[in-house]
Enzyme design. Structure first.
Site, PDB file in Angstrom:
ATOM      1  N   CYS A 117       0.812  -1.221   0.000  1.00  0.00           N
ATOM      2  CA  CYS A 117       0.000   0.000   0.000  1.00  0.00           C
ATOM      3  C   CYS A 117       0.845   1.269   0.000  1.00  0.00           C
ATOM      4  CB  CYS A 117      -0.980   0.005   1.170  1.00  0.00           C
ATOM      5  SG  CYS A 117      -0.215   0.024   2.814  1.00  0.00           S
TER       6      CYS A 117
ATOM      7  N   HIS B 202      -5.919   1.891  -3.752  1.00  0.00           N
ATOM      8  CA  HIS B 202      -4.934   1.331  -2.830  1.00  0.00           C
ATOM      9  C   HIS B 202      -4.485  -0.029  -3.336  1.00  0.00           C
ATOM     10  CE1 HIS B 202      -7.955  -1.387  -0.690  1.00  0.00           C
ATOM     11  NE2 HIS B 202      -8.684  -0.674  -1.519  1.00  0.00           N
TER      12      HIS B 202
ATOM     13  N   HIS C 224      -2.371   0.795   6.865  1.00  0.00           N
ATOM     14  CA  HIS C 224      -2.788   0.765   5.459  1.00  0.00           C
ATOM     15  C   HIS C 224      -3.060   2.189   4.998  1.00  0.00           C
ATOM     16  CE1 HIS C 224      -4.176  -1.197   1.842  1.00  0.00           C
ATOM     17  NE2 HIS C 224      -5.295  -0.493   1.870  1.00  0.00           N
TER      18      HIS C 224
END
Length: 157
Positions: free
Chosen positions: A52, A116, A104
């Site tokens: 990510c 993402h 994340h």
């Protein structure tokens, strides 16, 4: 026929991002779409695979001349805090997916969506109100200046 026209218009609008017109892409939409579907790869920072923060670092460096650290927790210290209700395309959105704090990150693109690198899908687009991410949302940061924002949201020829 009227229902069909509304359906076509709705579909066209759904593929455009943020302030861009239906027929032109913005630099932001071009950037986030440039590696759409690339696989997830732990610690990945290239088109062969991204994690990510590798994805967000890659996009911001390559397209917006903005260097970000390769860690979602460290990226959450960059720029300025943004209230969830004030998100604009290009803001970074952060989540707690491991129960230990920020783990994340994604790029908000407008219309309640963010791009993402998901471990099970690679580069993908997801709604912020997706049940999994809605429960895990932590914060957002604005790393693009107002001038950079205007540039990334201007329709490309």
């Amino acid at each position: 026929m009227k229902k069909f026209a509304v359906l076509v218009f709705t579909l066209a609008m759904s593929v455009s991002i943020g302030a861009g017109s239906v027929f032109a892409e913005t630099p932001l939409s071009q950037a986030v779409n440039s590696v759409m579907g690339a696989p997830y790869k732990y610690a990945g920072t290239t088109e062969k695979g991204f994690d990510c923060s590798g994805y967000t670092s890659y996009i911001f460096a390559k397209f917006f001349n903005t260097k970000l650290p390769h860690s979602s927790k460290d990226q959450a210290q960059e720029g300025t805090w943004v209230d969830k209700d004030d998100l604009r395309p290009g803001d970074l959105v952060f989540f707690n997916t491991d129960g230990k704090g920020i783990s994340h990150v994604g790029i908000y693109v407008g219309n309640g969506q963010f791009y993402h690198s998901a471990t099970n899908k690679g580069i993908t687009v997801t709604k912020l109100d997706d049940s999994y991410y809605k429960k895990r949302y932590v914060t957002a940061r604005r790393v693009l200046s107002d001038e950079q924002y205007e540039q990334v949201m201007t329709d490309s020829p």
